[in-house]
Design a protein around this motif. Structure first.
Motif, PDB file in Angstrom:
ATOM      1  N   ARG A  98     -27.655  12.285  -2.533  1.00 34.87           N
ATOM      2  CA  ARG A  98     -27.091  11.614  -3.711  1.00 34.87           C
ATOM      3  C   ARG A  98     -27.280  10.098  -3.623  1.00 34.87           C
ATOM      4  NH1 ARG A  98     -22.727  15.227  -2.714  1.00 34.87           N
ATOM      5  NH2 ARG A  98     -22.710  16.976  -4.211  1.00 34.87           N
TER       6      ARG A  98
ATOM      7  N   ALA B 157     -30.895   9.316  -4.497  1.00 36.22           N
ATOM      8  CA  ALA B 157     -31.211   9.573  -5.907  1.00 36.22           C
ATOM      9  C   ALA B 157     -30.514   8.570  -6.824  1.00 36.22           C
ATOM     10  CB  ALA B 157     -30.815  10.999  -6.266  1.00 36.22           C
ATOM     11  N   GLU B 158     -29.245   8.281  -6.556  1.00 42.11           N
ATOM     12  CA  GLU B 158     -28.500   7.354  -7.411  1.00 42.11           C
ATOM     13  C   GLU B 158     -29.009   5.929  -7.299  1.00 42.11           C
ATOM     14  OE1 GLU B 158     -24.474   8.038  -6.260  1.00 42.11           O
ATOM     15  OE2 GLU B 158     -24.411  10.043  -7.165  1.00 42.11           O
TER      16      GLU B 158
ATOM     17  N   THR C 100     -26.710  18.436  -6.418  1.00 42.31           N
ATOM     18  CA  THR C 100     -27.021  17.000  -6.527  1.00 42.31           C
ATOM     19  C   THR C 100     -27.784  16.634  -7.795  1.00 42.31           C
ATOM     20  OG1 THR C 100     -29.152  17.143  -5.365  1.00 42.31           O
ATOM     21  CG2 THR C 100     -27.158  16.876  -3.998  1.00 42.31           C
TER      22      THR C 100
ATOM     23  N   ALA D  68     -30.817  16.061  -7.917  1.00 36.25           N
ATOM     24  CA  ALA D  68     -31.927  15.184  -7.538  1.00 36.25           C
ATOM     25  C   ALA D  68     -33.253  15.938  -7.625  1.00 36.25           C
ATOM     26  CB  ALA D  68     -31.718  14.667  -6.119  1.00 36.25           C
ATOM     27  N   ARG D  69     -34.336  15.195  -7.844  1.00 33.22           N
ATOM     28  CA  ARG D  69     -35.653  15.812  -7.720  1.00 33.22           C
ATOM     29  C   ARG D  69     -35.957  15.969  -6.241  1.00 33.22           C
ATOM     30  NH1 ARG D  69     -41.661  14.069 -10.180  1.00 33.22           N
ATOM     31  NH2 ARG D  69     -42.710  15.888  -9.253  1.00 33.22           N
TER      32      ARG D  69
END
Length: 534
Positions: free
Chosen positions: A171, A174-175, A206, A208-209
């Motif tokens: 996270r 990604a963030e 999450t 996320a990719r």
């Protein structure tokens, strides 16, 4: 120069041969080697090539400087690898992070700790500070206009120990703006079902990719990579021929072939998959390792058929014993002739070699029996196509192919009182009605025989001047032990445009070598389209 890919950004093929692959024992790449491999990988059509860790060593720093100037990338983007900032520092002031920017690479991969024990024991910092290191470094590089991928090192082991913290690292990356977060099986201990379950959960939790990076310590790296794709990963990290630390990484070539041919994903530019076998072998040559003969898709044995039952089916339809058409990956089907051969094997091999058997069942039967009889004595034709073709032509034409008739040969090894040795050979033969006697010295009795035979024949057949022996293998066959054992010799010869192998079997290595040499020169003259002697 950065390439403009003709593929969309929905799925990434990311190669890390130049960094992770170079960690294999026995591989030591120069900058010139790395440049050559990068050209091959770009030619293959991968989307990203990780070039190394600029700033960590002078070689990688030089590679990035030269690659920007010397390689006109057509398909791939060059990627620099490095770590998140140090604990307690700022990314903007970290020399290692600055070196990543100075490399000129438009894409940067950061390695981040995602296993809580590694954070505390290896980085010697807190779990919260590690998250800050990830977030700060990614944000800084994104602000500098770089595309950022984050490798979560030891992710699967970390997830097993502390799943919530492992997901917190994903996270944080990604963030902060990471384009892809890669889950790494750094120790290579995971199995496909485990990979699929974890990737599915992390993706759901999450958003996320995700990408995948696997090592091959359980022999499952390719399967683990594809399991991650099944679970939703859209970025695969691999190395050419599976090169890598310990037993290696996920092999780029079977992963790409599976994605294109089994999953129907367009991950390479049009027509590039057919270059796969050539690229695999070319990279093996650069790293100075013999290409694996049994590697899936690209090995010379990947579509080789030996059993007579298989050959009978293949004669009807090649797809009955092949999962794909080998031409799709730039490989070819090969028929191996051995004591397991049946009529279909011989017929298909004859067709492959350009020898018309004309549907003559009697000739085919004689060839099958001849092969079985000779292999019982120790000959092997699956590794000696040239010797098999000479045997085949002899049966088809009713007589052996003869360019010369050997009267006698001898080899002498002299051990002198001063400790030196002399090796001399004499060959007496007839060619085109002329009797020739030739003597030559060599660095061993076989080499002396080879030279004397060449000296004798080149007077009549100047075409042989182009021939070179490129490999010589000796094997003591099972049976009678000690100095009375039967010996098999395989010789590989080239004329500069092709290579062929011949076999000889005898009770001593010199006689076996002579047989293989005689076949090698006979086949060389056949290739040169010289008319046989009357």
């Amino acid at each position: 120069m950065t390439a403009t890919s003709e593929l969309d950004d929905s799925f990434h093929v990311f190669d890390t041969t130049l960094r992770d692959g170079a960690q294999r024992e026995g591989i030591n790449l120069t900058v010139a080697d790395k440049l050559a491999i990068a050209r091959h990988l770009d030619d293959f059509g991968v989307g990203f090539i990780e070039g190394g860790w600029p700033g960590a060593n002078p070689r990688d720093t030089e590679f990035f400087a030269r690659a920007q100037e010397e390689i006109d990338f057509k398909h791939a983007q060059l990627v620099a690898f490095g770590a998140t900032r140090r604990a307690g520092a700022k990314a903007a002031e970290d020399p290692q992070v600055r070196a990543l920017l100075e490399s000129g690479a438009g894409v940067i991969t950061l390695v981040a700790k995602s296993h809580d024990r590694h954070v505390e024991l290896a980085l010697r910092t807190t779990l919260d500070e590690n998250l800050a290191m990830v977030s700060d470094t990614v944000s800084f590089l994104k602000d500098q206009g770089r595309r950022v991928f984050v490798d979560c090192e030891h992710f699967f082991d970390g997830y097993r120990a502390n799943p919530e913290y492992a997901k917190a690292v994903v996270r944080a990356a990604a963030e902060a703006g990471a384009d892809v977060v890669i889950l790494c099986d750094t120790n290579g201990g995971m199995l496909p079902a485990q990979i699929q379950a974890v990737v599915s959960t992390v993706l759901a939790d999450t958003g996320a990719r995700l990408g995948i990076h696997t090592q091959d310590d359980t022999g499952c790296a390719v399967a683990n990579t594809l399991a991650a794709v099944d679970a939703g990963a859209t970025h695969v990290q691999c190395t050419a021929n599976g090169y890598g630390e310990r037993v290696g990484n996920a092999n780029l070539f079977p992963v790409v072939a599976a994605l294109e041919l089994k999953y129907g994903k367009k991950v390479l530019p049009e027509g590039r998959l057919r270059e796969m076998t050539r690229i695999s072998h070319a990279i093996a040559e650069v790293v100075n390792l013999t290409p694996s003969t049994h590697q899936p898709y690209v090995g010379v044995s990947a579509f080789a058929h030996k059993a007579g039952l298989h050959a009978s089916a293949i004669k009807v339809d090649p797809d009955l014993y092949q999962h794909i058409d080998p031409e799709q990956v730039g490989n070819t089907m090969r028929m191996l002739v051995s004591d397991m051969a049946g009529r279909a094997s011989v017929e298909l091999k004859g067709k492959e070699l350009g020898v018309d058997l004309g549907g003559d069942r009697e000739v085919v039967g004689r060839v099958v029996e001849r092969v079985k009889e000779r292999e019982l004595k120790g000959y092997t034709y699956e590794a000696a196509d040239a010797s098999f073709e000479l045997l085949l032509r002899a049966e088809v034409e009713g007589r052996p192919l003869k360019y010369f008739e050997v009267e006698s040969w001898r080899a002498i090894v002299e051990d002198r009182p001063d400790g030196t040795h002399a090796n001399e050979a004499t060959v007496k033969l007839w060619a085109k009605g002329e009797r020739i006697v030739a003597t030559a010295e060599g660095n061993g009795p076989v080499n002396a025989l080879d030279r004397s035979l060449r000296v004798a024949l080149e007077k009549i057949y100047p075409q042989l001047a182009k021939l070179d022996l490129v490999d010589y293998k000796v094997r003591i066959l099972e049976g009678v032990h000690g100095t009375q054992s039967t010996t098999r010799v395989l010789i590989s010869t080239t004329d500069g445009t092709g290579e062929w192998s011949t076999v000889g079997v005898a009770e001593n290595v010199i006689a076996a070598s002579w047989q293989a040499l005689e076949d090698a020169y006979t086949y060389g003259l056949l290739r040169a389209k010289v008319e046989p002697a009357e």
